[in-house]
Design a protein around this motif. Structure first.
Motif, PDB file in Angstrom:
ATOM      1  N   PRO A  50       0.817  -1.225   0.000  1.00  0.00           N
ATOM      2  CA  PRO A  50       0.000   0.000   0.000  1.00  0.00           C
ATOM      3  C   PRO A  50       0.844   1.266   0.000  1.00  0.00           C
ATOM      4  N   SER A  51       0.259   2.344  -0.466  1.00  0.00           N
ATOM      5  CA  SER A  51       0.977   3.612  -0.578  1.00  0.00           C
ATOM      6  C   SER A  51       1.531   4.079   0.769  1.00  0.00           C
ATOM      7  N   ALA A  52       0.744   3.933   1.834  1.00  0.00           N
ATOM      8  CA  ALA A  52       1.203   4.373   3.151  1.00  0.00           C
ATOM      9  C   ALA A  52       2.439   3.590   3.585  1.00  0.00           C
ATOM     10  N   VAL A  53       2.454   2.291   3.292  1.00  0.00           N
ATOM     11  CA  VAL A  53       3.614   1.463   3.635  1.00  0.00           C
ATOM     12  C   VAL A  53       4.828   1.883   2.811  1.00  0.00           C
ATOM     13  N   ARG A  54       4.614   2.181   1.539  1.00  0.00           N
ATOM     14  CA  ARG A  54       5.715   2.587   0.673  1.00  0.00           C
ATOM     15  C   ARG A  54       6.368   3.866   1.183  1.00  0.00           C
ATOM     16  N   TRP A  55       5.545   4.855   1.514  1.00  0.00           N
ATOM     17  CA  TRP A  55       6.111   6.115   1.998  1.00  0.00           C
ATOM     18  C   TRP A  55       6.759   5.945   3.371  1.00  0.00           C
ATOM     19  N   GLY A  56       6.101   5.180   4.244  1.00  0.00           N
ATOM     20  CA  GLY A  56       6.677   4.941   5.561  1.00  0.00           C
ATOM     21  C   GLY A  56       8.004   4.221   5.480  1.00  0.00           C
TER      22      GLY A  56
END
Length: 271
Positions: A50-56
């Motif tokens: 997910p996008s949130a995981v990628r940025w985190g």
């Protein structure tokens, strides 16, 4: 497409040289952290996280890179670079041969990403601290190998290197890349870095260059395998005509940490 690729390449080269020669040490570490962030964001995307995981994940890798600047411990640096060297020399070759797939959710891919991305970003920062010309010379080894392999493969390519992973690569391209690196090494060691063959001897110095070139091929193939397994052509579209950051640094992830380890041992042996 070629015009776009050339323009992007020139802009990247200009940006790299400007950062290398004009950024202060802390600024260079921040730049390496930003590179790690972009590469980690793309890495997580290869596993469709997910996008949130990628940025985190990108923030975690960038923070880890900057933390190494604050720690400044040769022992910890050496441990990180040894871990990277062991992976690329002992784990990656059978991984490519068997074409293993990572499974079990996000944990294993993210751990593997740290093993690959963190040492290369830290090595890039440490090599600039050690000797900016050494850093650029090592990066040029990869560039020379890539360019010579591309043109040699187009001109003479017959036998496929790894058709299931990267159909465009050939053994003839690999041999052309090795020949280009040998020629490049002969010039560099004769003109700019005579202390290397003087201390190691010409045969060992050139063999180390060939080993570095071979590792660069492994790094390239490893990222190609992950992209193929993910069903992606490029790691992202951040760099017009070139794909993503990972597509440009794949060979550096397998070579920079080893050279940084060598430079660290060289410095400690000479002190």
């Amino acid at each position: 497409m070629l015009r776009e690729r050339v323009i992007t390449a020139l802009l990247m080269l200009a940006g790299l040289l400007a950062a290398v020669f004009y950024l202060p040490t802390n600024g260079w570490w921040i730049a390496c952290g930003a590179l790690g962030l972009a590469a980690a964001w793309e890495w997580a995307g290869l596993f469709h996280l997910p996008s949130a995981v990628r940025w985190g994940y990108g923030v975690v890798v960038a923070a880890a890179v900057v933390a190494f600047a604050a720690i400044a411990s040769p022992a910890i640096d050496a441990a990180l670079f040894v871990l990277s060297a062991l992976f690329w020399m002992l784990v990656a070759p059978p991984w490519l041969k068997q074409r293993w797939r990572l499974s079990g959710g996000a944990v294993l891919p993210l751990i593997l990403g740290l093993v690959i991305l963190l040492p290369s970003a830290v090595a890039l920062a440490r090599l600039r601290e050690a000797n900016v010309w050494l850093m650029l010379a090592v990066m040029a080894v990869v560039w020379v190998a890539d360019i010579a392999a591309y043109f040699g493969g187009r001109a003479f390519g017959r036998r496929k290197l790894a058709p299931e992973i990267s159909p465009g690569k050939s053994w003839e391209g690999v041999y052309s890349g090795l020949a280009g690196v040998l020629l490049y090494g002969a010039v560099v060691f004769s003109v700019w870095m005579p202390f290397v063959p003087q201390r190691l001897g010409w045969p060992i110095a050139l063999m180390l260059l060939l080993a570095l070139s071979a590792l660069s091929v492994i790094g390239d193939l490893f990222e190609s395998l992950l992209k193929r397994q993910a069903g992606l052509k490029d790691s992202s579209g951040l760099l017009p005509g070139h794909g993503g950051v990972l597509d440009r640094i794949d060979s550096l992830t397998s070579t920079l940490p080893l050279v940084a380890l060598w430079a660290l041992v060289w410095r400690l042996a000479g002190s």
